[in-house]
Design a protein around this motif. Structure first.
Motif, short mmCIF file in Angstrom:
data_model
loop_
_atom_site.label_atom_id
_atom_site.label_comp_id
_atom_site.label_asym_id
_atom_site.label_seq_id
_atom_site.Cartn_x
_atom_site.Cartn_y
_atom_site.Cartn_z
N GLY A 17 -9.26 -31.52 48.12
CA GLY A 17 -8.51 -31.69 49.35
C GLY A 17 -8.91 -32.94 50.10
O GLY A 17 -9.99 -33.50 49.90
N LYS A 18 -8.02 -33.37 51.00
CA LYS A 18 -8.28 -34.53 51.85
C LYS A 18 -8.75 -34.03 53.20
O LYS A 18 -8.02 -33.32 53.90
CB LYS A 18 -7.00 -35.37 51.99
N VAL A 19 -9.99 -34.37 53.58
CA VAL A 19 -10.57 -33.79 54.78
C VAL A 19 -11.44 -34.82 55.51
O VAL A 19 -12.11 -35.64 54.89
CB VAL A 19 -11.40 -32.53 54.43
N PHE A 20 -11.39 -34.75 56.83
CA PHE A 20 -12.21 -35.60 57.68
C PHE A 20 -12.84 -34.73 58.76
O PHE A 20 -12.25 -33.73 59.19
CB PHE A 20 -11.35 -36.69 58.35
N SER A 21 -14.03 -35.10 59.21
CA SER A 21 -14.66 -34.36 60.30
C SER A 21 -14.92 -35.29 61.47
O SER A 21 -15.14 -36.49 61.30
CB SER A 21 -15.98 -33.72 59.83
N HIS A 22 -14.89 -34.70 62.67
CA HIS A 22 -15.05 -35.46 63.90
C HIS A 22 -15.98 -34.70 64.82
O HIS A 22 -15.74 -33.52 65.13
CB HIS A 22 -13.70 -35.66 64.59
N ASN A 78 -7.70 -29.21 76.99
CA ASN A 78 -7.99 -30.61 76.62
C ASN A 78 -7.33 -30.98 75.30
O ASN A 78 -6.77 -32.08 75.15
CB ASN A 78 -9.50 -30.82 76.52
N CYS A 79 -7.39 -30.07 74.32
CA CYS A 79 -6.80 -30.37 73.01
C CYS A 79 -5.27 -30.40 73.09
O CYS A 79 -4.63 -31.24 72.46
CB CYS A 79 -7.28 -29.36 71.98
N LEU A 80 -4.68 -29.50 73.87
CA LEU A 80 -3.24 -29.54 74.08
C LEU A 80 -2.83 -30.85 74.75
O LEU A 80 -1.87 -31.51 74.34
CB LEU A 80 -2.80 -28.36 74.94
N TYR A 81 -3.57 -31.22 75.78
CA TYR A 81 -3.30 -32.45 76.54
C TYR A 81 -3.33 -33.67 75.63
O TYR A 81 -2.46 -34.55 75.72
CB TYR A 81 -4.34 -32.58 77.65
N ALA A 82 -4.33 -33.71 74.75
CA ALA A 82 -4.49 -34.86 73.86
C ALA A 82 -3.52 -34.84 72.69
O ALA A 82 -3.17 -35.89 72.14
CB ALA A 82 -5.93 -34.91 73.34
N ALA A 83 -3.09 -33.64 72.28
CA ALA A 83 -2.26 -33.51 71.08
C ALA A 83 -0.79 -33.81 71.32
O ALA A 83 -0.11 -34.32 70.41
CB ALA A 83 -2.40 -32.10 70.51
N ILE A 84 -0.28 -33.50 72.50
CA ILE A 84 1.17 -33.66 72.74
C ILE A 84 1.65 -35.07 72.43
O ILE A 84 2.69 -35.24 71.75
CB ILE A 84 1.53 -33.24 74.17
N THR A 130 -10.73 -38.81 70.27
CA THR A 130 -10.70 -38.26 68.92
C THR A 130 -9.27 -38.10 68.42
O THR A 130 -8.95 -38.47 67.27
CB THR A 130 -11.43 -36.90 68.88
N PHE A 131 -8.39 -37.58 69.25
CA PHE A 131 -7.00 -37.39 68.83
C PHE A 131 -6.30 -38.72 68.63
O PHE A 131 -5.46 -38.86 67.72
CB PHE A 131 -6.24 -36.52 69.84
N GLU A 132 -6.60 -39.71 69.44
CA GLU A 132 -6.01 -41.03 69.25
C GLU A 132 -6.49 -41.65 67.94
O GLU A 132 -5.73 -42.35 67.25
CB GLU A 132 -6.37 -41.93 70.43
N LYS A 133 -7.72 -41.38 67.58
CA LYS A 133 -8.27 -41.86 66.30
C LYS A 133 -7.56 -41.20 65.13
O LYS A 133 -7.23 -41.85 64.13
CB LYS A 133 -9.77 -41.58 66.25
N ILE A 134 -7.31 -39.90 65.25
CA ILE A 134 -6.63 -39.17 64.17
C ILE A 134 -5.18 -39.62 64.05
O ILE A 134 -4.64 -39.75 62.96
CB ILE A 134 -6.70 -37.65 64.44
N GLY A 135 -4.53 -39.86 65.18
CA GLY A 135 -3.14 -40.33 65.17
C GLY A 135 -2.12 -39.21 65.10
O GLY A 135 -2.42 -38.07 65.46
N ASN A 136 -0.92 -39.55 64.64
CA ASN A 136 0.17 -38.56 64.63
C ASN A 136 -0.21 -37.32 63.82
O ASN A 136 -0.70 -37.43 62.70
CB ASN A 136 1.44 -39.18 64.06
N ILE A 137 -0.02 -36.16 64.42
CA ILE A 137 -0.38 -34.91 63.76
C ILE A 137 0.85 -34.00 63.68
O ILE A 137 1.85 -34.21 64.36
CB ILE A 137 -1.53 -34.18 64.50
N HIS A 138 0.73 -32.99 62.83
CA HIS A 138 1.82 -32.02 62.65
C HIS A 138 1.39 -30.60 63.02
O HIS A 138 2.24 -29.75 63.31
CB HIS A 138 2.29 -32.04 61.20
#
Length: 254
Positions: free
Chosen positions: A55-60, A116-122, A73-81
């Motif tokens: 699998g393709k995996v990254f940790s933060h 915080n995660c919702l705020y960063a993910a939207i 962290t979310f900006e580093k990860i970029g577009n998510i699904h």
């Protein structure tokens, strides 16, 4: 069915327990996995297992309580699904035995951390033109659990946030649901019992297991299977819902 090919999934608290099981299953189904945990070390074993599976995996390393860290962290990860808000802590106590510092700690991780995660993910979901959020609530969102005042308060808030986010972003193609597990056998549970009931570990484990009418605790893989369905395209008509997975606890405990 339930393919996650070409999907990027963020899982908080993905280094162990339920989060690890979800990360592993989602990787098997083709998702690119991003584990957010307090330290890189706490996610090492999960990362190694997923890599061994191909699998393709990254940790933060990220403290979900710190909004600046989360946004970066979310900006580093970029577009998510997919976002799985799984990170959380527990606390034992009634309202009059819960110290303010302990109440605040639970609210910081279990409520502010989800916010915080919702705020960063939207913004990242918008780059993907939609996606799926799955929050980890609890049977404590539904029924009274003895000596779990702070934890129940926090998980009730998580369920309410789920409904709010589902309503606010439905027109942007973002679905949001939650899962409410009963007790699930994880290292977290073992550590919790060891800390709070020294010398009575076997007795308490048996008692907690039998509090589910089905007669046992759940397994992380069982929670992961439900998470997979809710985050897959097959669940495209599902949003604004909570799914108890509790061995009959809510409906059958009379």
């Amino acid at each position: 069915m339930f393919s996650l090919q070409n999907k990027k999934a963020v899982i908080t608290g993905g280094g162990s327990g339920i989060g690890r099981a979800i990360a592993t299953l989602f990787a098997k189904q083709g998702a690119e996995i991003h584990i957010i945990d307090l330290t890189l070390e706490s996610a090492q074993e999960a990362v190694a297992d997923i890599q061994q599976l191909g699998g393709k995996v990254f940790s933060h390393a990220c403290n979900v309580v710190n909004q600046n860290e989360v946004v970066t962290t979310f900006e580093k990860i970029g577009n998510i699904h997919i976002l799985i808000n799984n990170a959380g802590i527990a606390h034992v106590g009634k309202v009059d035995t819960t110290l303010e510092i302990d109440f605040q700690r639970v609210m910081d991780v279990n409520v502010k951390g989800v916010y915080n995660c919702l705020y960063a993910a939207i913004p990242q979901f918008r780059l993907s033109k939609g996606g799926v959020i799955l929050n980890m609530a609890s049977i404590a969102s539904w029924v009274g659990i003895q000596d779990r005042f702070a934890y129940s308060t926090a998980k009730g808030a998580v369920m309410a946030m789920t409904l709010s986010v589902a309503r606010d972003y439905i027109d942007e193609g973002i679905r949001c649901n939650s899962i409410s597990p009963a007790r699930v056998h994880t290292p977290f549970v073992d550590g919790f019992i060891n800390k709070n009931y020294p010398g009575k570990e076997a007795e308490i484990f048996e008692k907690l297991s039998k509090s589910q009418p089905i007669g046992r605790m759940g397994q992380p893989d069982e929670i992961a299977a439900l998470a997979l369905y809710l985050c897959s395209d097959e669940a495209g008509f599902v949003t604004g819902s909570d799914y108890p997975i509790d061995g009959g606890f809510i409906k059958l405990n009379n």
